[in-house]
Design a protein around this motif. Structure first.
Motif, PDB file in Angstrom:
ATOM      1  N   ASP A 144      -3.342 -58.672  44.280  1.00 16.19           N
ATOM      2  CA  ASP A 144      -3.835 -59.961  43.857  1.00 16.19           C
ATOM      3  C   ASP A 144      -5.386 -60.141  44.008  1.00 16.19           C
ATOM      4  N   TRP A 145      -5.901 -59.619  45.167  1.00 16.02           N
ATOM      5  CA  TRP A 145      -7.199 -59.827  45.733  1.00 16.02           C
ATOM      6  C   TRP A 145      -8.268 -58.944  44.525  1.00 16.02           C
TER       7      TRP A 145
ATOM      8  N   HIS B 227      -7.282 -57.984  41.761  1.00 16.80           N
ATOM      9  CA  HIS B 227      -7.188 -58.267  40.324  1.00 16.80           C
ATOM     10  C   HIS B 227      -8.079 -59.729  39.960  1.00 16.80           C
ATOM     11  N   GLU B 228      -8.284 -60.611  41.030  1.00 14.13           N
ATOM     12  CA  GLU B 228      -9.070 -61.818  41.018  1.00 14.13           C
ATOM     13  C   GLU B 228     -10.540 -61.346  40.823  1.00 14.13           C
TER      14      GLU B 228
ATOM     15  N   THR C  31      -0.810 -63.658  49.593  1.00 13.09           N
ATOM     16  CA  THR C  31      -1.683 -62.884  48.382  1.00 13.09           C
ATOM     17  C   THR C  31      -1.722 -61.299  49.088  1.00 13.09           C
TER      18      THR C  31
END
Length: 301
Positions: A207-208, A210-211, A203
């Motif tokens: 990604d982080w 965006h989450e 990850t």
């Protein structure tokens, strides 16, 4: 042994097929075998001609295995793996009781090595070989299993879940304290330490964020190819790293790193023990596997 005795096609054709089937790509198979894609295609056509069946379905953007191709692939994987492991034992002077486990350098240093040391104390006569590398494991003949974040593309390998982690920003304790409960925008503006891994499963900061629903700009920061190096840079105060909380717990406990509080995301993937199917594991390998899974369960946070 002669080919007539076993009624086998040339091993070069079988090897080319197994490699292409594992990658589902003639191009990637050619890179592994150090030949041209045309040579791989020629070997597979020769094998299909001898067997009288199609092993691949050629598509516009790649290839897929036919039913006959899938059945042959699964048989070859098991057979090649057994041959490879026997050759490894022969090279190691018949050391049949040894168990080989692989991981990244960070996983080895922070979690697997302490687990293995405790195992050695309980089973002092059982030899364990640890292989560490920060690129994906492809040579399945050299290990019993390895620890991987996310599932491996090789469907012939067994996957046993170890645990799912939490992803948190971490930094040197004084920096983490200064940041306090920084907003996502403030955190994104910090010098972030980005991991560029050969494995696409890890990850990323993007990604982080965006989450968590953040859509703004993210600091370019520093890029590294090793998670161990990312943690060391953060420890020296040169940036903020993305921390797998349970994995780096030893560094949190020793106050080498601290969590920047306020934001946490469940890891989208689990850590898996990936390797030989249960019926191919030696009794010693099964003992170590059970130990690793038990340790993971006992140390859950």
């Amino acid at each position: 042994m002669s080919r007539r005795h076993y009624d086998l096609p040339p091993l070069t054709t079988l090897s080319a097929f197994e490699t292409a089937a594992r990658h589902l790509s003639f191009k990637n198979a050619a890179q592994e075998l150090s030949v041209t894609p045309g040579a791989v295609s020629h070997q597979i056509k020769a094998l299909e001609g001898e067997l009288g069946v199609a092993l691949f379905q050629r598509k516009h953007r790649g290839v897929e295995l036919t039913r006959e191709g899938q059945e042959l692939f699964e048989t070859l994987v098991t057979s090649f793996r057994q041959i490879s492991r026997q050759l490894l034992k022969t090279r190691q002077n018949g050391e049949e009781d040894a168990v080989t486990v692989g991981s990244t350098t960070a996983v080895a240093a922070l979690w697997l090595s302490p687990v293995t040391i405790r195992f050695w104390r309980e089973y002092p006569d059982l030899n364990i070989h640890q292989i560490t590398q920060d690129r994906p494991f492809h040579d399945t003949g050299q290990f019993d299993f390895f620890i991987r974040y996310g599932r491996d593309a090789d469907t012939t390998l067994a996957h046993t879940s170890i645990y799912r982690d939490q992803l948190v920003p971490v930094a040197r304790p004084d920096i983490a304290d200064d940041l306090g409960k920084a907003s996502l925008q403030e955190l994104a503006a910090q010098r972030l330490i980005h991991l560029q891994s050969a494995s696409q499963s890890w990850t990323t900061w993007a990604d982080w964020f965006h989450e968590l629903g953040y859509k703004g700009d993210i600091s370019v920061g520093t890029r590294v190819t090793s998670y161990s190096l990312a943690l060391q840079i953060a420890r020296k105060g040169a940036g903020v790293a993305l921390g797998w909380k349970r994995l780096i717990q030893p560094m949190l406990d020793s106050n080498k790193l601290a969590i920047v509080e306020g934001h946490s995301v469940p890891a989208p993937r689990e850590f898996y023990l990936v390797g030989l199917p249960e019926d191919e594991l030696s009794p010693n390998a099964q003992t170590l596997k059970n130990w690793i899974l038990s340790e993971a369960k006992d140390s859950s946070v």
